[in-house]
Design an enzyme around this catalytic site. Structure first.
Site, PDB file in Angstrom:
ATOM      1  N   CYS A 175      85.835   5.049  73.999  1.00  0.00           N
ATOM      2  CA  CYS A 175      86.517   4.483  72.262  1.00  0.00           C
ATOM      3  C   CYS A 175      85.443   3.564  71.621  1.00  0.00           C
ATOM      4  CB  CYS A 175      87.586   4.360  72.058  1.00  0.00           C
ATOM      5  SG  CYS A 175      87.605   3.756  70.066  1.00  0.00           S
ATOM      6  N   CYS A 215      95.552  -0.943  73.778  1.00  0.00           N
ATOM      7  CA  CYS A 215      95.155   0.286  74.323  1.00  0.00           C
ATOM      8  C   CYS A 215      94.850   1.166  75.183  1.00  0.00           C
ATOM      9  CB  CYS A 215      94.747   0.730  72.695  1.00  0.00           C
ATOM     10  SG  CYS A 215      93.187   2.135  72.598  1.00  0.00           S
ATOM     11  N   GLY A 273      89.829   8.340  71.007  1.00  0.00           N
ATOM     12  CA  GLY A 273      88.916   7.878  70.700  1.00  0.00           C
ATOM     13  C   GLY A 273      89.066   8.175  68.713  1.00  0.00           C
ATOM     14  N   GLU A 274      88.193   6.988  67.986  1.00  0.00           N
ATOM     15  CA  GLU A 274      88.511   6.238  66.767  1.00  0.00           C
ATOM     16  C   GLU A 274      87.803   7.712  66.123  1.00  0.00           C
ATOM     17  OE1 GLU A 274      88.925   4.217  64.852  1.00  0.00           O
ATOM     18  OE2 GLU A 274      88.583   5.695  63.230  1.00  0.00           O
ATOM     19  N   SER A 283      94.193   9.316  62.354  1.00  0.00           N
ATOM     20  CA  SER A 283      94.168   8.218  62.674  1.00  0.00           C
ATOM     21  C   SER A 283      93.041   7.328  62.781  1.00  0.00           C
ATOM     22  CB  SER A 283      95.732   8.904  63.183  1.00  0.00           C
ATOM     23  OG  SER A 283      95.493   6.598  64.076  1.00  0.00           O
ATOM     24  N   SER A 305      96.094   2.497  62.393  1.00  0.00           N
ATOM     25  CA  SER A 305      96.600   1.391  62.540  1.00  0.00           C
ATOM     26  C   SER A 305      96.483   0.116  62.299  1.00  0.00           C
ATOM     27  CB  SER A 305      95.928   1.599  64.315  1.00  0.00           C
ATOM     28  OG  SER A 305      95.668   2.652  64.731  1.00  0.00           O
ATOM     29  N   LEU A 306      97.374  -0.303  61.806  1.00  0.00           N
ATOM     30  CA  LEU A 306      97.768  -1.602  61.485  1.00  0.00           C
ATOM     31  C   LEU A 306      97.993  -2.529  62.209  1.00  0.00           C
ATOM     32  CD1 LEU A 306      97.488  -3.518  58.144  1.00  0.00           C
ATOM     33  CD2 LEU A 306      99.653  -2.614  58.406  1.00  0.00           C
ATOM     34  N   HIS A 307      98.913  -2.955  62.506  1.00  0.00           N
ATOM     35  CA  HIS A 307      99.575  -3.558  63.760  1.00  0.00           C
ATOM     36  C   HIS A 307      99.792  -4.920  63.428  1.00  0.00           C
ATOM     37  CE1 HIS A 307      99.299   0.150  65.618  1.00  0.00           C
ATOM     38  NE2 HIS A 307      97.697  -0.046  65.743  1.00  0.00           N
ATOM     39  N   ASN A 315     103.164   1.313  74.959  1.00  0.00           N
ATOM     40  CA  ASN A 315     103.016   2.088  75.771  1.00  0.00           C
ATOM     41  C   ASN A 315     102.403   1.045  76.440  1.00  0.00           C
ATOM     42  OD1 ASN A 315     105.116   4.700  75.191  1.00  0.00           O
ATOM     43  ND2 ASN A 315     102.988   4.793  73.692  1.00  0.00           N
ATOM     44  N   CYS A 366     101.445   7.266  73.147  1.00  0.00           N
ATOM     45  CA  CYS A 366      99.807   6.219  72.177  1.00  0.00           C
ATOM     46  C   CYS A 366      99.245   5.867  73.158  1.00  0.00           C
ATOM     47  CB  CYS A 366     100.592   6.225  71.373  1.00  0.00           C
ATOM     48  SG  CYS A 366     100.957   7.306  69.934  1.00  0.00           S
TER      49      CYS A 366
END
Ligand code: SAH
Ligand code: SF4
Length: 372
Positions: free
Chosen positions: A127, A134, A189-190, A221, A243-245, A319, A362
């Site tokens: 990514c 991640c 990846g983005e 996403s 992807s706020l988080h 995860n 994920c």
């Protein structure tokens, strides 16, 4: 007629990739080869079944098969490995074949549920971004996938599901969906950092002559590249997941570092402008990390940020991966967090983690060596 210059075998060292060729282009190719154009539809029909090897296209004459093999890249990916989870989830590891990227690996996942079968596809090897929670982000960036490589993931999974249908059932003994109904760009990846290929792949997924998947069944996403999200909304308004988080800039700067470039205020404006159909929502993904973004100040900020009319929150269990620097919040805490959101009129769900026994959940995807 536009034969994509970038991939045109006549003008580029990269061959045209068979899964990325649309019917009019294939007809033009047949004409250029002196073959009848109805062959194009026959070839597309094989591709749609996931059959990309010309040798297996039974109604296609040998000389056309040879030309396809020699002049196009028929199978842009090699299946290296498939792992099946007890819950029916299947993880696939593919190697790229193209030029200097040959041998680089990506992963895709098939997630069966009772009423849908979702393929989670990758858009990059590694990514470009580096969110610290991640696994893919820790790998660094290696390559952008082409549209053909993105679509080939879906086609290979389609073929695999036909050759070996699922036998897994849910805990109530109900059968799980064994075909592909939904696509999510949530693998490695983005996607918004590989904009051209991702747009082209969305077109191919939606093409009635090809996979014919409605845009309502496609979700991109993204970590929040706002100019690219705006363009996506203008060109292909598929479902959007963010992807706020964290809804606190200082925290999001660390968890999702692209926030330094596109802070929450920009994201807010961008989300307000994104086209959302009736009965549909933008999904805000929120991985709950113990002691990091699961405190009351985080909840308050999230409640302030969400527009309940157009958005819903999907709480994701963290995860773990080898060397990961965080711990996930407890299941009980996740439920309470969700309840608090719901009590404020926000639609909130806790995502069931699937396939974590095979590292297919994920953020666990990372495939850079043949041995892992
Ligand atoms: N780059 C895109 C899509 C790939 S990541 C994006 O960031 O949205 C797909 C989803 O997995 C994102 O919501 C991401 O935040 C989440 N994710 C990443 N690492 C994770 C982890 N370790 N545990 C749970 N979810 C994770
Ligand atoms: Fe890239 Fe998404 Fe992982 Fe962030 S969460 S590193 S954007 S794949």
């Amino acid at each position: 007629m536009r034969l994509m210059t970038e991939q045109n075998p006549l003008t580029s060292p990269d061959k045209l990739q068979l899964p990325a060729i649309q019917l009019p282009q294939l007809k033009a190719l047949m004409t250029a080869w002196g073959k009848p154009t109805f062959r194009a539809k026959q070839i597309i029909d094989w591709c749609n079944k996931g059959i990309l090897k010309p040798d297996e296209m039974k109604n296609i004459p040998g000389d056309v098969r040879d030309k396809l093999s020699n002049e196009t890249l028929c199978e842009p990916l090699t299946l290296i490995r498939r792992e099946c989870s007890q819950d029916g989830t299947r993880k696939y590891v593919f190697a790229l074949k193209r030029g200097r990227f040959a041998g680089k690996m990506v992963e895709s996942v098939f997630i069966p549920e009772e009423k849908r079968g979702t393929v989670c596809i990758s858009s990059q090897v590694g990514c470009v971004l580096d969110c610290p929670f991640c696994h893919t982000g820790t790998q660094g960036f290696e390559a952008n996938l082409s549209a053909g490589e993105i679509i080939a993931q879906v086609l290979a999974i389609k073929a695999d599901l036909r050759n070996e249908p699922l036998t897994a059932q849910n805990s109530d003994g109900e059968a799980l969906h064994s075909d592909i109904t939904h696509i999510v760009y949530m693998g490695m990846g983005e996607p918004m950092a590989n904009e051209t290929s991702v747009h082209e792949s969305i077109l191919l997924l939606m093409d009635e002559e090809k996979l014919n998947i409605s845009r309502r069944r496609i979700t991109v996403s993204t970590s929040g590249l706002t100019p690219q999200i705006e363009r996506l909304g203008d060109v292909h308004p598929v479902n959007l997941a963010i992807s706020l988080h964290s809804a606190i800039d200082e925290k999001r700067n660390t968890l999702v570092p692209i926030n330094r470039k596109h802070p929450l205020q920009d994201l807010r404006q961008c989300l307000n402008a994104y086209p959302v159909g009736k009965q549909r929502h933008i999904t805000l993904e929120y991985v709950l990390l113990k002691g990091i973004n699961d405190q009351s100040e985080d909840l308050d900020a999230l409640i302030q940020f969400v527009n309940p009319e157009r958005e819903r929150v999907n709480l994701i269990q963290f995860n773990v991966f080898p060397g990961s620097p965080y711990n996930g919040s407890s299941k009980q805490h996740m439920r309470e967090f969700a309840q608090q959101l719901i009590s404020k009129g926000i639609r909130a769900t806790v995502r069931r983690s699937r396939g974590d026994d095979i590292m297919a959940a994920c953020g666990q995807l990372k495939a850079n060596t043949k041995a892992d």
